[in-house]
Enzyme design. Structure first.
Site, PDB file in Angstrom:
ATOM      1  N   SER A 121       0.837  -1.200   0.000  1.00 13.50           N
ATOM      2  CA  SER A 121       0.000   0.000   0.000  1.00 13.50           C
ATOM      3  C   SER A 121       0.870   1.247   0.000  1.00 13.50           C
ATOM      4  O   SER A 121       0.361   2.359   0.046  1.00 13.50           O
ATOM      5  CB  SER A 121      -0.919   0.027   1.231  1.00 13.50           C
ATOM      6  N   HIS A 142      -4.640  -4.733  -1.452  1.00 10.49           N
ATOM      7  CA  HIS A 142      -4.224  -4.385  -0.097  1.00 10.49           C
ATOM      8  C   HIS A 142      -5.294  -4.817   0.899  1.00 10.49           C
ATOM      9  O   HIS A 142      -6.363  -4.224   0.981  1.00 10.49           O
ATOM     10  CB  HIS A 142      -3.982  -2.877   0.023  1.00 10.49           C
TER      11      HIS A 142
END
Length: 292
Positions: A121, A142
């Site tokens: 991320s 993510h």
């Protein structure tokens, strides 16, 4: 991508990797957890099994389903063992060169149709995908932490991600019981772009003596509706992980809100990483990361 059982590899047996492996195994997929370190691998496998056992104890998972999930779970330190995988989820250390190299090596091992997912991320999905000869099959996925408990997964396409790979990814995540939110390939995506500065603000408030950790952890769920307070969450995530994510985002955004506060540096130096070490902001007898 159909909802039938698949062979899924999860790369990295740390907090996120073992959490994602738990999600895969619980959904009925043959799950291979990979780590280059045998001790880390065994700890990760133990984390997955421990979560499944605790779920049975709490009445949240049928004993037969838990046993089937454990039977379908295996571990390896050899990338070549991932040859039969339909999906590979990368959750290794947040290092661009490492992630690129890993996908490049996998190109010669897995099928051309295998999906490559990266759990980053903080790094560019496009940059990570450039390590593969087939960047069109690389998608950012993510998982919010703790992965077995949180429904949300952020989906970010790289510059060359193909439509078929994006669609197959969203379908696969739905089969796991996850909710997909599509975001752009930008540092922090949505969640960490908001979460990291907020967590750092809470830590700085504690450092400044505005309130105790217990008071802040009570105020946030009580007034803001969060499922837990920031310090309980940080102990689950791990202070080392928070430090890494904060630092990576600060390096890219040069916004002081992302820079980890001094308290984080001291806690990491002391080995007080959170639940996994038995001590973080709180102390724990049960070090299972997401077993409660």
């Amino acid at each position: 991508m159909s909802n039938e059982s698949k062979t899924v590899a999860v790369l990295g047996a740390g907090t996120m990797g073992s959490g994602i492996a738990t999600v895969m195994a619980r959904a009925g997929h043959r799950t291979i957890l990979f780590d280059i370190d045998e001790a880390n691998l065994q700890r990760g496998l133990g984390t997955v099994r421990g979560f499944l056992d605790k779920s049975v104890q709490l009445g949240k998972l049928d004993a037969g389903a838990a046993q089937a999930a454990k039977d379908g779970l295996s571990g390896t330190t050899e990338l070549t063992d991932l040859a039969p995988c339909d999906v590979v989820v990368e959750a290794v250390f947040e290092d661009l060169a490492l992630k690129k190299d890993t996908f490049g090596r996998l190109d010669d091992i897995v099928s051309d149709s295998t999906l490559f997912h990266t759990n980053t991320s903080t790094l560019s999905v496009t940059g990570i995908a450039s390590g593969s000869r087939r960047p069109e099959r690389v998608v950012g996925t993510h998982y919010c932490n703790p992965a077995p408990l949180m429904k949300l997964v952020e989906v970010a396409d790289g510059r060359h991600t193909a439509t078929w790979a994006h669609r197959a990814t969203v379908e696969f995540l739905a089969s796991l019981g996850k909710t997909s939110v599509v975001t752009q390939d930008r540092p922090g995506f949505i969640v960490n772009r908001f979460l990291i500065p907020w967590e750092n603000s809470c830590i700085r408030a504690l450092e400044a003596g505005w309130a105790t950790k217990e008071a802040i952890d009570a105020a946030v769920p009580g007034a803001l509706g969060h499922p837990m307070g920031p310090f309980r969450l940080l102990d689950i995530v791990g202070l080392d992980i928070h430090q890494q994510v904060s630092t990576r985002l600060y390096e890219q955004l040069r916004d002081d809100r992302f820079f980890p506060p001094p308290m984080v540096e001291r806690m990491v130096a002391a080995g007080d990483l959170g639940r996994k070490t038995g001590r973080g902001f709180y102390e724990y007898d049960d070090t299972r990361l997401f077993g409660s």
